[in-house]
Design an enzyme around this catalytic site. Sequence first.
Site, PDB file in Angstrom:
ATOM      1  N   ASP A   1      -6.713  -2.490  -7.564  1.00 34.55           N
ATOM      2  CA  ASP A   1      -7.267  -3.157  -6.382  1.00 34.55           C
ATOM      3  C   ASP A   1      -7.611  -4.596  -6.729  1.00 34.55           C
ATOM      4  O   ASP A   1      -7.892  -4.907  -7.891  1.00 34.55           O
ATOM      5  CB  ASP A   1      -8.522  -2.430  -5.883  1.00 34.55           C
ATOM      6  CG  ASP A   1      -8.847  -2.826  -4.452  1.00 34.55           C
ATOM      7  OD1 ASP A   1      -8.300  -2.211  -3.525  1.00 34.55           O
ATOM      8  OD2 ASP A   1      -9.625  -3.792  -4.260  1.00 34.55           O
TER       9      ASP A   1
ATOM     10  N   TYR B   1     -14.998 -11.649  -0.343  1.00 35.45           N
ATOM     11  CA  TYR B   1     -15.657 -10.358  -0.611  1.00 35.45           C
ATOM     12  C   TYR B   1     -16.878 -10.539  -1.496  1.00 35.45           C
ATOM     13  O   TYR B   1     -17.899  -9.878  -1.309  1.00 35.45           O
ATOM     14  CB  TYR B   1     -14.691  -9.392  -1.302  1.00 35.45           C
ATOM     15  CG  TYR B   1     -13.786  -8.650  -0.341  1.00 35.45           C
ATOM     16  CD1 TYR B   1     -14.286  -7.621   0.465  1.00 35.45           C
ATOM     17  CD2 TYR B   1     -12.444  -8.956  -0.241  1.00 35.45           C
ATOM     18  CE1 TYR B   1     -13.467  -6.936   1.334  1.00 35.45           C
ATOM     19  CE2 TYR B   1     -11.606  -8.271   0.632  1.00 35.45           C
ATOM     20  CZ  TYR B   1     -12.124  -7.261   1.426  1.00 35.45           C
ATOM     21  OH  TYR B   1     -11.322  -6.590   2.290  1.00 35.45           O
TER      22      TYR B   1
ATOM     23  N   ARG C   1      -3.083   6.754   1.277  1.00 36.24           N
ATOM     24  CA  ARG C   1      -3.539   7.991   1.917  1.00 36.24           C
ATOM     25  C   ARG C   1      -2.564   8.619   2.891  1.00 36.24           C
ATOM     26  O   ARG C   1      -2.777   9.744   3.324  1.00 36.24           O
ATOM     27  CB  ARG C   1      -4.878   7.727   2.625  1.00 36.24           C
ATOM     28  CG  ARG C   1      -6.032   7.644   1.642  1.00 36.24           C
ATOM     29  CD  ARG C   1      -7.247   7.021   2.274  1.00 36.24           C
ATOM     30  NE  ARG C   1      -6.949   5.637   2.635  1.00 36.24           N
ATOM     31  CZ  ARG C   1      -7.821   4.802   3.178  1.00 36.24           C
ATOM     32  NH1 ARG C   1      -9.032   5.199   3.446  1.00 36.24           N
ATOM     33  NH2 ARG C   1      -7.467   3.566   3.458  1.00 36.24           N
TER      34      ARG C   1
ATOM     35  N   ARG D   1      -6.276  11.769  -5.386  1.00 40.66           N
ATOM     36  CA  ARG D   1      -7.509  11.042  -5.082  1.00 40.66           C
ATOM     37  C   ARG D   1      -8.718  11.971  -5.100  1.00 40.66           C
ATOM     38  O   ARG D   1      -9.804  11.574  -5.528  1.00 40.66           O
ATOM     39  CB  ARG D   1      -7.351  10.389  -3.702  1.00 40.66           C
ATOM     40  CG  ARG D   1      -8.568   9.712  -3.120  1.00 40.66           C
ATOM     41  CD  ARG D   1      -8.761   8.352  -3.740  1.00 40.66           C
ATOM     42  NE  ARG D   1      -9.889   7.660  -3.127  1.00 40.66           N
ATOM     43  CZ  ARG D   1     -11.150   7.864  -3.466  1.00 40.66           C
ATOM     44  NH1 ARG D   1     -11.467   8.753  -4.391  1.00 40.66           N
ATOM     45  NH2 ARG D   1     -12.113   7.177  -2.894  1.00 40.66           N
TER      46      ARG D   1
ATOM     47  N   ARG E   1       0.824  -1.217   0.000  1.00 39.91           N
ATOM     48  CA  ARG E   1       0.000   0.000   0.000  1.00 39.91           C
ATOM     49  C   ARG E   1       0.856   1.265   0.000  1.00 39.91           C
ATOM     50  O   ARG E   1       0.468   2.278   0.577  1.00 39.91           O
ATOM     51  CB  ARG E   1      -0.938   0.025   1.218  1.00 39.91           C
ATOM     52  CG  ARG E   1      -2.059  -0.992   1.166  1.00 39.91           C
ATOM     53  CD  ARG E   1      -3.138  -0.529   0.197  1.00 39.91           C
ATOM     54  NE  ARG E   1      -4.227  -1.483   0.101  1.00 39.91           N
ATOM     55  CZ  ARG E   1      -5.345  -1.407   0.823  1.00 39.91           C
ATOM     56  NH1 ARG E   1      -5.529  -0.437   1.666  1.00 39.91           N
ATOM     57  NH2 ARG E   1      -6.276  -2.300   0.663  1.00 39.91           N
TER      58      ARG E   1
HETATM   59  O1  CP3 Z   1      -0.065  -1.487  -2.559  1.00 37.06           O
HETATM   60  C1  CP3 Z   1      -0.356  -0.550  -3.321  1.00 37.06           C
HETATM   61  O2  CP3 Z   1      -0.004   0.622  -3.125  1.00 37.06           O
HETATM   62  C2  CP3 Z   1      -1.074  -0.891  -4.609  1.00 37.06           C
HETATM   63  C3  CP3 Z   1      -2.476  -0.739  -4.617  1.00 37.06           C
HETATM   64  C4  CP3 Z   1      -3.393  -1.654  -3.811  1.00 37.06           C
HETATM   65  C5  CP3 Z   1      -4.623  -1.178  -3.291  1.00 37.06           C
HETATM   66  N1  CP3 Z   1      -5.299  -2.240  -2.785  1.00 37.06           N
HETATM   67  C6  CP3 Z   1      -5.065   0.218  -3.348  1.00 37.06           C
HETATM   68  C7  CP3 Z   1      -6.152   0.667  -2.448  1.00 37.06           C
HETATM   69  C8  CP3 Z   1      -3.328  -3.021  -3.535  1.00 37.06           C
HETATM   70  C9  CP3 Z   1      -2.212  -3.997  -3.826  1.00 37.06           C
HETATM   71  C10 CP3 Z   1      -4.544  -3.383  -2.899  1.00 37.06           C
HETATM   72  C11 CP3 Z   1      -4.884  -4.759  -2.510  1.00 37.06           C
HETATM   73  C12 CP3 Z   1      -6.087  -5.009  -1.712  1.00 37.06           C
HETATM   74  N2  CP3 Z   1      -7.309  -4.401  -1.809  1.00 37.06           N
HETATM   75  C13 CP3 Z   1      -6.195  -6.043  -0.745  1.00 37.06           C
HETATM   76  C14 CP3 Z   1      -5.115  -7.018  -0.388  1.00 37.06           C
HETATM   77  C15 CP3 Z   1      -4.106  -6.417   0.525  1.00 37.06           C
HETATM   78  C16 CP3 Z   1      -4.575  -6.217   1.928  1.00 37.06           C
HETATM   79  O3  CP3 Z   1      -4.575  -5.054   2.353  1.00 37.06           O
HETATM   80  O4  CP3 Z   1      -4.877  -7.202   2.605  1.00 37.06           O
HETATM   81  C17 CP3 Z   1      -7.503  -5.983  -0.218  1.00 37.06           C
HETATM   82  C18 CP3 Z   1      -8.059  -6.888   0.856  1.00 37.06           C
HETATM   83  C19 CP3 Z   1      -8.196  -4.957  -0.905  1.00 37.06           C
HETATM   84  C20 CP3 Z   1      -9.618  -4.558  -0.740  1.00 37.06           C
HETATM   85  C21 CP3 Z   1      -9.747  -3.144  -0.302  1.00 37.06           C
HETATM   86  N3  CP3 Z   1      -9.486  -2.049  -1.115  1.00 37.06           N
HETATM   87  C22 CP3 Z   1     -10.172  -2.667   0.948  1.00 37.06           C
HETATM   88  C23 CP3 Z   1     -10.548  -3.529   2.130  1.00 37.06           C
HETATM   89  C24 CP3 Z   1     -10.165  -1.275   0.873  1.00 37.06           C
HETATM   90  C25 CP3 Z   1     -10.668  -0.323   1.926  1.00 37.06           C
HETATM   91  C26 CP3 Z   1      -9.715  -0.167   3.028  1.00 37.06           C
HETATM   92  C27 CP3 Z   1      -8.901   1.048   2.832  1.00 37.06           C
HETATM   93  O5  CP3 Z   1      -7.676   0.978   3.016  1.00 37.06           O
HETATM   94  O6  CP3 Z   1      -9.497   2.090   2.517  1.00 37.06           O
HETATM   95  C28 CP3 Z   1      -9.691  -0.904  -0.405  1.00 37.06           C
HETATM   96  C29 CP3 Z   1      -9.492   0.462  -0.914  1.00 37.06           C
HETATM   97  C30 CP3 Z   1      -8.117   0.817  -1.373  1.00 37.06           C
HETATM   98  N4  CP3 Z   1      -7.329   0.025  -2.172  1.00 37.06           N
HETATM   99  C31 CP3 Z   1      -7.430   2.022  -1.122  1.00 37.06           C
HETATM  100  C32 CP3 Z   1      -6.202   1.937  -1.799  1.00 37.06           C
HETATM  101  C33 CP3 Z   1      -5.132   2.989  -1.880  1.00 37.06           C
HETATM  102  C34 CP3 Z   1      -7.959   3.187  -0.319  1.00 37.06           C
HETATM  103  C35 CP3 Z   1      -9.105   3.836  -1.040  1.00 37.06           C
HETATM  104  C36 CP3 Z   1      -9.011   5.334  -1.165  1.00 37.06           C
HETATM  105  O7  CP3 Z   1      -7.921   5.903  -1.375  1.00 37.06           O
HETATM  106  O8  CP3 Z   1     -10.067   5.930  -1.112  1.00 37.06           O
END
Ligand code: CP3
Length: 339
Positions: A72, A148, A26, A35, A22
């Site tokens: 994602d 999910y 943010r 964003r 990640r």
């Molecule tokens: O790592 C990186 O920087 C690359 C991008 C990336 C994102 N999600 C961007 C993201 C990667 C590799 C993921 C994988 C992901 N997404 C996983 C597996 C990794 C883990 O954390 O266990 C999972 C379970 C998801 C599903 C997901 N996406 C959730 C549960 C959420 C909400 C939680 C949160 O952090 O807000 C997201 C949203 C998400 N995916 C964001 C980002 C940067 C935040 C959304 C935003 O900026 O509004």
Amino acid sequence: MKPILQVLDGQILKRPPIWIMRQAGRYLPEYRELRSKAKNFLDFCYRPDMAIEATLQPIQRYGFDAAILFSDILVVPDALGQKVSFQEGEGPRLDPVLNIEGLGQLKSAIDLDHLAPVFETIRGVKSRLPASTAFLGFCGAPWTVASYMIAGKGTPELAPSRLKAYSDPVFFRRLMQLLEDASVAYLVKQFEAGIDAAQIFESFAGALPANMLKTYSFDPIGRIITRVREQRPDARFIVFCKGAGARHDQVALATGANAVGLDWAVDEIWAAKHVQKHSAVQGHLDPLLVVNGGELMDQRVDQIIEAFSQGPHIFNLGHGIVPETSPDHVERLLKRVRG
Ligand code: CP3
């Protein structure tokens, strides 16, 4: 060769290369700025101009050894025709798929045309990356993505999907097979577009009872890797099974991973002995230690590097960096890891 690829090939480097899960997110003011210009999170993922910029932001600021595609894991259900959205501050929401009839309403195979913007992002990042920076693609593992799709959101103990595996095994296995096939097709396309290696995120390995871990996590991941390598024989993989505990030592043998991701709960002395003998390892600093920063963080960084110094190691956190993290603490982390 790029340091991360050297480690994935089994080389031991003087200092471990580093990227963080990640890393585009943010905690970075430039990410929040970008964003705020997107309609919603999925739109952000499907806008190559924005996704390219988000992928490159942490590289430009910190010079990590790998860039990870900004996207994602839930673009796969989206490309299977399931309705996916991201609620501000609440995480993902999907219209649950609960039975064979529900499956029948999805596409019978992943719509790769729908993901064309992702492949365009990969090509765009590829042409802009420094020569020594590895480029990682990714997908979610079938169990994590299925969870999910069934629950429609994140749930603490994955009760909806665990129960489905027991109550409707025919449906559950068919969904898992759909995701396995989708992941193979999606990853092959990512490699064709220019990624150097892929990480498979099994974020919910820890929710599976030990007797189901092989059948529903390790085996499907192993088949995905084998099938991708049938088309891309040199494809390298990192497999991150969060919560696999004392079963982390089976991940590389069972899946063919080049590196095994370790979460923050694992004992690194144990992992150095039992996991690193089969493959490279990646991890595993507690993300909250980067929120905390300071000497406590430095000490743990030193301990982790020392523990894994006799084998191939990629430094990373034990899960994604959290939004509360100060960018200065990341700077300090990087300096410490690089020595
Ligand atoms: O790592 C990186 O920087 C690359 C991008 C990336 C994102 N999600 C961007 C993201 C990667 C590799 C993921 C994988 C992901 N997404 C996983 C597996 C990794 C883990 O954390 O266990 C999972 C379970 C998801 C599903 C997901 N996406 C959730 C549960 C959420 C909400 C939680 C949160 O952090 O807000 C997201 C949203 C998400 N995916 C964001 C980002 C940067 C935040 C959304 C935003 O900026 O509004």
